[in-house]
Design a protein around this motif. Sequence first.
Motif, PDB file in Angstrom:
ATOM      1  N   GLY A  90       0.811  -1.211   0.000  1.00 21.92           N
ATOM      2  CA  GLY A  90       0.000   0.000   0.000  1.00 21.92           C
ATOM      3  C   GLY A  90       0.842   1.257   0.000  1.00 21.92           C
ATOM      4  O   GLY A  90       0.475   2.268   0.620  1.00 21.92           O
ATOM      5  N   GLY A  91       1.984   1.207  -0.682  1.00 20.22           N
ATOM      6  CA  GLY A  91       2.853   2.372  -0.769  1.00 20.22           C
ATOM      7  C   GLY A  91       3.817   2.521   0.384  1.00 20.22           C
ATOM      8  O   GLY A  91       4.623   3.463   0.400  1.00 20.22           O
ATOM      9  N   GLU A  92       3.778   1.626   1.345  1.00 15.86           N
ATOM     10  CA  GLU A  92       4.693   1.678   2.487  1.00 15.86           C
ATOM     11  C   GLU A  92       5.692   0.529   2.413  1.00 15.86           C
ATOM     12  O   GLU A  92       5.358  -0.582   1.980  1.00 15.86           O
ATOM     13  N   SER A  93       6.919   0.781   2.862  1.00 15.58           N
ATOM     14  CA  SER A  93       7.970  -0.238   2.825  1.00 15.58           C
ATOM     15  C   SER A  93       7.946  -1.088   4.096  1.00 15.58           C
ATOM     16  O   SER A  93       7.743  -0.568   5.200  1.00 15.58           O
ATOM     17  N   HIS A  94       8.158  -2.381   3.882  1.00 18.99           N
ATOM     18  CA  HIS A  94       8.217  -3.334   4.993  1.00 18.99           C
ATOM     19  C   HIS A  94       9.348  -4.320   4.734  1.00 18.99           C
ATOM     20  O   HIS A  94       9.752  -4.517   3.589  1.00 18.99           O
ATOM     21  N   THR A  95       9.819  -4.940   5.796  1.00 20.93           N
ATOM     22  CA  THR A  95      10.783  -6.033   5.668  1.00 20.93           C
ATOM     23  C   THR A  95      10.246  -7.250   6.403  1.00 20.93           C
ATOM     24  O   THR A  95       9.334  -7.151   7.225  1.00 20.93           O
ATOM     25  N   PHE A  96      10.812  -8.388   6.079  1.00 17.59           N
ATOM     26  CA  PHE A  96      10.475  -9.621   6.782  1.00 17.59           C
ATOM     27  C   PHE A  96      11.442  -9.848   7.942  1.00 17.59           C
ATOM     28  O   PHE A  96      12.633  -9.529   7.849  1.00 17.59           O
ATOM     29  N   ARG A  97      10.934 -10.406   9.007  1.00 19.65           N
ATOM     30  CA  ARG A  97      11.761 -10.945  10.086  1.00 19.65           C
ATOM     31  C   ARG A  97      11.255 -12.341  10.420  1.00 19.65           C
ATOM     32  O   ARG A  97      10.040 -12.570  10.438  1.00 19.65           O
ATOM     33  N   ILE A  98      12.140 -13.261  10.674  1.00 22.22           N
ATOM     34  CA  ILE A  98      11.759 -14.642  10.934  1.00 22.22           C
ATOM     35  C   ILE A  98      11.739 -14.919  12.432  1.00 22.22           C
ATOM     36  O   ILE A  98      12.645 -14.505  13.159  1.00 22.22           O
ATOM     37  N   GLN A  99      10.715 -15.621  12.883  1.00 17.84           N
ATOM     38  CA  GLN A  99      10.706 -16.189  14.233  1.00 17.84           C
ATOM     39  C   GLN A  99      10.612 -17.707  14.086  1.00 17.84           C
ATOM     40  O   GLN A  99       9.597 -18.232  13.637  1.00 17.84           O
ATOM     41  N   THR A 100      11.673 -18.389  14.426  1.00 17.91           N
ATOM     42  CA  THR A 100      11.751 -19.836  14.237  1.00 17.91           C
ATOM     43  C   THR A 100      11.348 -20.576  15.501  1.00 17.91           C
ATOM     44  O   THR A 100      11.821 -20.253  16.598  1.00 17.91           O
ATOM     45  N   GLU A 101      10.483 -21.571  15.331  1.00 19.44           N
ATOM     46  CA  GLU A 101      10.106 -22.456  16.435  1.00 19.44           C
ATOM     47  C   GLU A 101      10.323 -23.897  15.994  1.00 19.44           C
ATOM     48  O   GLU A 101       9.933 -24.287  14.890  1.00 19.44           O
ATOM     49  N   ASP A 102      10.942 -24.677  16.843  1.00 18.13           N
ATOM     50  CA  ASP A 102      11.334 -26.055  16.546  1.00 18.13           C
ATOM     51  C   ASP A 102      10.188 -27.017  16.869  1.00 18.13           C
ATOM     52  O   ASP A 102       9.770 -27.133  18.013  1.00 18.13           O
ATOM     53  N   THR A 103       9.670 -27.715  15.844  1.00 22.78           N
ATOM     54  CA  THR A 103       8.587 -28.678  16.076  1.00 22.78           C
ATOM     55  C   THR A 103       9.098 -30.058  16.470  1.00 22.78           C
ATOM     56  O   THR A 103       8.326 -30.888  16.948  1.00 22.78           O
TER      57      THR A 103
END
Length: 389
Positions: A64-77
């Motif tokens: 929507g015209g705004e910048s974003h980045t990804f961040r990962i949260q890892t959980e071990d199954t």
Amino acid sequence: MKPFSGIGAACALAMLATPLWADEIVVGDLHPITGPANFYGLPESRAIQLAVEEINAAGGLSVGGESHTFRIQTEDTQANPTVGVSALKKLVSSDVRFVIGPLSSGVGPALFPIIDRSDAITQIIDGTIAEGVTNGRNIFRNQATVSQYDVSVVALFKAKGYGSVTMMTDRFHAGFVGTQPALAASLKELGAEIAGEEGYKLGDTDFSATLTRVASRNPDVLLIRGYPAEGALITKQARQLGFEGQVVWEMVSPPSTVLKNISSAEMEGVYNCIPATTEDYIALGNEKAIALEEAYRARFNEPAGELSVLSYDAVHILKAAIEKAGSLENAAVNAALAELTVEEVPQLISDYVPGEGGQLFDDKGQVTLRSAVSVWQGEGWHPATDVIR
């Protein structure tokens, strides 16, 4: 110049290239980082990391015209249903609304009822092949189903004209157990006799009693359905007990895992009936797969796992859907995933068969991956193009 040839450098420069004012979108990574299936799960988790770093280094997402980045949260199954449910609850408690995974066919069904009734979770499954774990509403899968694996088995039997088969199936692999009656019926329609149906479980090491029965029936084919450590031991022990027929696997089988339990010479000529893996795409000269492999080796000093292409794809699928939706609201992203076309995600590595309107997912949220058969030659798997081109 190869596509993504700068992926390694892009990952290394991610922090420098990403605008400091970009808002973060947290992606939950649900995979077995430890435990008996970590040889699948850890490479998948790492592929997610590489894809996220590549995207962030290229400027992230525009929503929507705004910048974003990804961040990962890892959980071990740990490939354990109980642990997997706890891992999902940790993500939910952290307000994580986008999830990639899980791998295990035990964990997938355990998570399904929780996610199915939630309006605040969007899931892309990149691992489990169990049936009945997608809904096309907020749960999507870019991995094949067991039934799609079975298509490759049927194609092999049709091409080779095998007359009889004994099946050995991991009895705790819900996906394989659930489709076995239908697979047996399909093979019977081709004229193959089902000489026996045997079971074993993950972690077994001595198959002599079962294989003695198999050898006494003298089937044309021993079909093994499960995981590669047991598959390798079964193959090795079958030969030691005098089985001379064709060995066929139906499992994702990284060569490094296979060769811990059997020699290359003993594996020579074994068929494997699954859609193409990372290794297959590399052997076929897929430049995107080659670039991912190079980036993975540069970062982790190991070959990329066989399912890594799916995890890498899943991140790019999520990015494309969020940008298509122009929103971070789950309902809008889910609607975008349902309408997303293969052409709208040019970074995809895997060979997805588009739906009638070019869509990536069907109405149940499931992709179709092109069938494939591989054969072990030398030190690893190679596409069996004489069976499926």
